[in-house]
Design an enzyme around this catalytic site. Structure first.
Site, PDB file in Angstrom:
ATOM      1  N   ASP A 389      54.491  32.801  50.505  1.00  0.00           N
ATOM      2  CA  ASP A 389      55.426  31.623  50.403  1.00  0.00           C
ATOM      3  C   ASP A 389      56.545  32.123  51.349  1.00  0.00           C
ATOM      4  OD1 ASP A 389      56.892  33.272  48.648  1.00  0.00           O
ATOM      5  OD2 ASP A 389      57.328  31.646  47.160  1.00  0.00           O
ATOM      6  N   ASP A 677      56.154  33.337  43.884  1.00  0.00           N
ATOM      7  CA  ASP A 677      56.828  33.437  42.798  1.00  0.00           C
ATOM      8  C   ASP A 677      57.005  32.185  41.901  1.00  0.00           C
ATOM      9  OD1 ASP A 677      58.559  32.245  44.367  1.00  0.00           O
ATOM     10  OD2 ASP A 677      60.432  33.294  43.802  1.00  0.00           O
ATOM     11  N   ASP A 681      52.382  28.915  43.165  1.00  0.00           N
ATOM     12  CA  ASP A 681      51.704  29.961  43.596  1.00  0.00           C
ATOM     13  C   ASP A 681      50.840  30.698  42.864  1.00  0.00           C
ATOM     14  OD1 ASP A 681      53.412  30.105  46.073  1.00  0.00           O
ATOM     15  OD2 ASP A 681      54.739  30.856  45.010  1.00  0.00           O
TER      16      ASP A 681
END
Length: 956
Positions: A389, A677, A681
């Site tokens: 990400d 996190d 995800d």
């Protein structure tokens, strides 16, 4: 619209749910005939139906639908709702119990092979053997190896699991709820649908809720969507649906706050729509219930196991048949064949693999990395694609004021000074934008005081914040509201002159401005100038910057009479450009990953322009970026083709992220890691070969991860990748060296079985030799690995093991056969004083039988020693493509253990244990020949190694 009683609605829903579950009002089971009746709370697309309804309807309609009022629920209604919906908590994956963890530690393909051999040996050596011939040593040795391996794995993974669990601190979080018109603090778990809750800055959102009233409400949704900036939430219903689209996503719902997000600034009152597993967070968690895919490590272990099993199934029957034909004793042949099977199998393989992984986990823990799943270490080393990400991984995860510009786009400290006055003196809760302005002002070396009407700046060398507070005081303010989308503060200087300072979105500020400050002069805002300003703002947006415009107005009206009407005929002063900046280490970490053969791809739910700007700054190309809206229209094959070339995927939903990861693994053949996190995800981590998260991540992300970083830094991850490759390097060197050595021994046994009148080595000697060799290899996990080896990704290649065995196994057999000839024709006759042919001619006498037994014992002792010397020394040759002992030296533990093993085996024929082991002392002349044979073997092995590397491009 008629308001129904909450209790009536909840009771009706309760009856509907019990009917759908097949139970009556007393909880008794009956036919499940009412499944459709519960559809009113079924999810639609990504969101619960109640959320979709509330987003598209007014607050009044929503309250009526939920059967509540602005005064909240009664205590009786709460109890009914809790009975119906349960506690407000998301069901997380259950931890494995002790029995399951023990089973996982001890049951794997390698130990299964050993277990089968142990059972065969138990039958042939103990159960079916005569009482005087029973020998349980093989069974005992195998059992000890399996116990050591399983215990190491169980201990390490339990330790890692406990460390990961300790990160998830049990914190009781409460929220403010309105019940029967009174506010009270209750734990999150006590909330029920239809509750009315109060929210303020810093609060976690306890449940999916519809905003009823809001004041300057900004919510951080990064854990769900990856958006780096706060999102405004209002009480307005969504506009009518356009086109054929009927479903909504989290990003669409500007009037819904979601579980797992947090309030950045402002305050609100909201009605709870969904709790627990019915929330968006709970529905995402369901994706994680699916069985995780087979990882690179799992496939590698299975492939290696199949190679070893096939090899045994081919070689052992051949050895058995030849020995039956030549020795005429099928039981001895069977016992010897079982010993060969044990010798073929790298018995220490489970121990070595587990020790390598445990050692890698220990090394990584020193770098603040927790390994939840030991096999993830090798998967990390095999990884050639890292998907990550953006927010918090590549960026700092907080907003900074990147630039403060005048209307023409030049840096201007007077713009910052005005922005500070607006942000500092507004009485609402400071949001990320305000804090960034104040922090940037504090970094100035002087005070940016506006000294005259032309906007020139007086450089005052003192603390800028203290200076501005001293020179200007607040007179009034016009608070932010969602209709105007701007906020104003009125300040007065020491002479009492007042200035209205307004900041807001660029278009909103332009709409109230009639002129712009250019080169110290106020110039009319012509159509051309407005177009230039819009183009300049668009260019800043294209660089990934969020732009806020700033305007001012001198002496708007007398004090005490300020209102929104004063926000007109203002002067545009400039712009503030904000950015979630890249981490200082991100570019270097990505360069390091690329240099180590790991491609980096960014998968984000954030805006494509913002993501592209960040990628440009950290060394990733935003060209050929793919948007989430494009992905659904592509087949897996089309997506795979584009994904190979693309480094940035933006505006992705959680399931689209997971699909990209799956396609890269299954269609492109990559070993894929995913680092994130957020809740969005978790599905991607589960779909990857290796999921990486951080200790500050949400619980679901940490549960889905195989590796947890205590510092969210790609450089730490790069160190972990190299450690994973070292771990794999030591595992594969042990497997290849041992498998090829054992293959050579079996090949040598085949030759000996065909031509020798006795066994070249007894079953006990074979097992003992294998045990000592395997123990000497116990230091392999601590061996050095060449830097060239860890420079690129490494995966299990079972076929390369076969090639390695075929090339290097027969090489050792050449010198085994030379040793046979030396022992049978020279050494043994010299010790006995007679050739085997002479002994055979005088067979039948007691003396001849004794000498024949001694002849065989001397022969077996010679090959016993020669096998240990060649097996141990070849470790140093085959552990590296370089010249051993000169260009690449083994670690001290491996040197000590291998040479200790040689010393022990060499000494055994001269110890009191020799008669029990069937060994006999050897003459000194044998060791002179032995040195020549070993030197010749090592020279030939190095030559074959050079040819092998030329042919296949690598050794290990």
């Amino acid at each position: 619209m008629m308001m129904l009683k909450t209790s009536d609605i909840l009771k009706e829903l309760s009856r509907t749910r019990r009917a759908a579950a097949g139970r009556d009002s007393r909880g008794r089971v009956h036919s499940a005939h009412a499944q459709r009746a519960a559809s009113r709370v079924a999810p639609v697309g990504e969101l619960d139906e109640r959320v979709v309804f509330a987003a598209r309807h007014s607050v009044v309609d929503t309250l009526a639908r939920m059967g509540t009022s602005a005064q909240g629920l009664s205590s009786g209604d709460v109890e009914v709702a809790r009975d119906l919906y349960g506690k407000n908590s998301v069901t997380h994956a259950k931890e494995d119990n002790l029995a399951k963890r023990l089973l996982d530690a001890f049951v794997n393909p390698f130990t299964a092979i050993l277990a089968v051999l142990a059972l065969v040996s138990l039958y042939t050596n103990v159960i079916a053997a005569a009482p005087t011939d029973r020998d349980p040593s093989t069974v005992i040795i195998i059992a000890i190896m399996v116990i050591i391996s399983g215990t190491l794995r169980f201990t390490q993974e339990t330790k890692s699991g406990n460390a990961a669990a300790s990160l998830q601190k049990m914190i009781t979080t409460t929220c403010t709820v309105l019940r029967e018109g009174k506010e009270q603090e209750v734990p999150f778990s006590d909330l029920v649908p239809a509750d009315i809750i109060r929210l303020s800055a810093g609060d976690m959102i306890p449940a999916d809720s519809r905003v009823m009233e809001a004041k300057d409400l900004f919510v951080s949704q990064s854990s769900l969507t990856g958006e780096s900036s706060g999102v405004e939430k209002t009480s307005a219903e969504l506009p009518p649906v356009r086109g054929h689209r009927t479903s909504l996503t989290i990003s669409d719902c500007d009037n819904i706050v979601f579980t797992g997000t947090s309030v950045q600034s402002g305050s609100a009152t909201a009605v709870v729509l969904a709790t627990g597993n019915q929330t968006s967070l709970g529905q995402m968690a369901r994706v994680l219930d699916a069985k995780p895919p087979q990882t690179s490590f799992d496939r590698g272990v299975a492939d290696v196991s199949r190679v070893l099993v096939r090899f045994m199934l081919v070689m052992v029957p051949i050895v058995f048949v030849i020995n039956v034909i030549t020795k005429q004793n099928w039981m001895d042949a069977l016992l010897f064949s079982v010993s060969i099977a044990v010798g073929i199998t790298p018995q220490m393989l489970p121990v070595i693999v587990t020790t390598c992984l445990a050692k890698g986990a220990t090394s990584m823990s020193k770098q603040k990395v927790i390994i939840k799943n030991l096999s993830a270490i090798q998967n990390l080393g095999a990884m050639d694609i890292l998907c990550t990400d953006k927010t918090g991984t590549l960026t700092e995860d907080h907003v900074v004021l990147e630039r403060h510009l005048d209307v023409l786009g030049h840096d201007d400290d007077s713009v910052l000074g005005l922005a500070f006055l607006n942000s500092y003196y507004q009485t609402g809760l400071k949001n990320l934008i305000d804090r960034a302005v104040i922090e940037r002002t504090d970094e100035l070396a002087y005070c940016p005081v506006i000294s005259d009407e032309e906007g020139t700046v007086e450089a005052v060398p003192e603390n800028p914040i203290a200076c501005l507070r001293d020179r200007y005081h607040k007179v009034d303010e016009i608070p932010f509201d969602f209709d105007r989308r701007r906020m104003s503060v009125v300040v007065a200087d020491r002479e009492g002159k007042t200035t209205l300072v307004t900041k807001g979105a660029a278009e909103e500020i332009l709409s109230v401005c009639s002129s712009a400050r250019i080169h110290g002069q106020n110039r009319p805002l012509t159509s051309k100038l407005r177009a230039d300003i819009r183009a300049r703002v668009a260019a800043l947006n294209a660089d990934g910057l969020r732009v806020i415009a700033l305007a001012s107005k001198k002496e708007p009206r007398p004090v005490g009479e300020f209102s929104t009407d004063d926000e007109c005929e203002m002067v545009l002063m400039g712009y503030l450009a904000f950015l979630d900046p890249p981490k200082s280490t991100a570019a270097a970490a990505i360069a390091a990953l690329h240099s180590h053969g790991v491609g980096v791809k960014v998968l984000t739910g954030d805006n494509d322009r913002v993501a592209a700007a960040v990628c440009n700054k950290v060394g990733l190309s935003p060209d050929d970026l793919i948007l989430g809206s494009e992905i659904d229209a592509l087949s897996d094959e089309e997506l795979a083709e584009r994904a190979e070339k693309t480094q940035l995927f933006a505006k992705l939903s959680p399931l689209q992220k997971a699909r990209v990861v799956r396609v890269l693994r299954e269609c492109c053949g990559h070993t894929v890691g995913y680092m994130g996190d957020g809740i969005n995800d978790a599905a991607s981590m589960r779909a990857s070969d290796c999921g990486v998260s951080v200790d500050t991540a949400v619980d679901i992300a940490k549960e889905s991860a195989d590796i947890i970083l205590l510092e969210k830094d790609l450089m730490v991850l790069d160190h972990g990748i190299l450690e994973g490759r070292r771990t794999y390097g030591n595992m594969i060197k042990y497997i290849k060296m041992t498998a090829s050595s054992n293959f050579g021994n079996v090949f040598s046994v085949l030759v000996a079985s065909a031509f020798l009148p006795f066994l070249p080595m007894t079953a006990l000697q074979l097992v003992l030799l294998s045990l000592i060799y395997e123990i000497s290899c116990a230091a392999v996990p601590w061996d050095h690995v060449d830097s060239e080896f860890v420079a690129r990704p490494r995966t299990w290649e079972a076929r390369s093991i076969v090639k390695f065995m075929v090339w290097f196994g027969p090489t050792s057999s050449i010198f085994d056969i030379v040793t046979y000839a030396l022992l049978f024709g020279v050494i043994c006759p010299a010790v006995i004083g007679s050739s085997w042919a002479a002994l055979a001619a005088s067979a039948g006498t007691a003396a001849a039988a004794g000498l024949a037994s001694l002849f065989a014992a001397v022969f077996q002792s010679g090959w016993f020693i020669e096998s240990m010397w060649t097996q141990s020394l070849i470790v140093h040759t085959l552990r590296t493509p370089k010249i051993p002992f000169i260009q690449s030296r083994a670690s001290a533990p491996l040197m000590v253990l291998t040479f200790s093993g040689i010393a022990i085996v060499t000494a055994l024929p001269f110890t009191p244990l020799a008669p029990f082991l069937g060994l006999a002392p050897l003459p000194l002349s044998f060791f002179g020949w032995l040195l020549l044979i070993v030197a010749g073997y090592l020279l030939l092995a190095n030559t074959v190694k050079i040819l092998y590397i030329r042919r296949f491009g690598q050794l290990l």
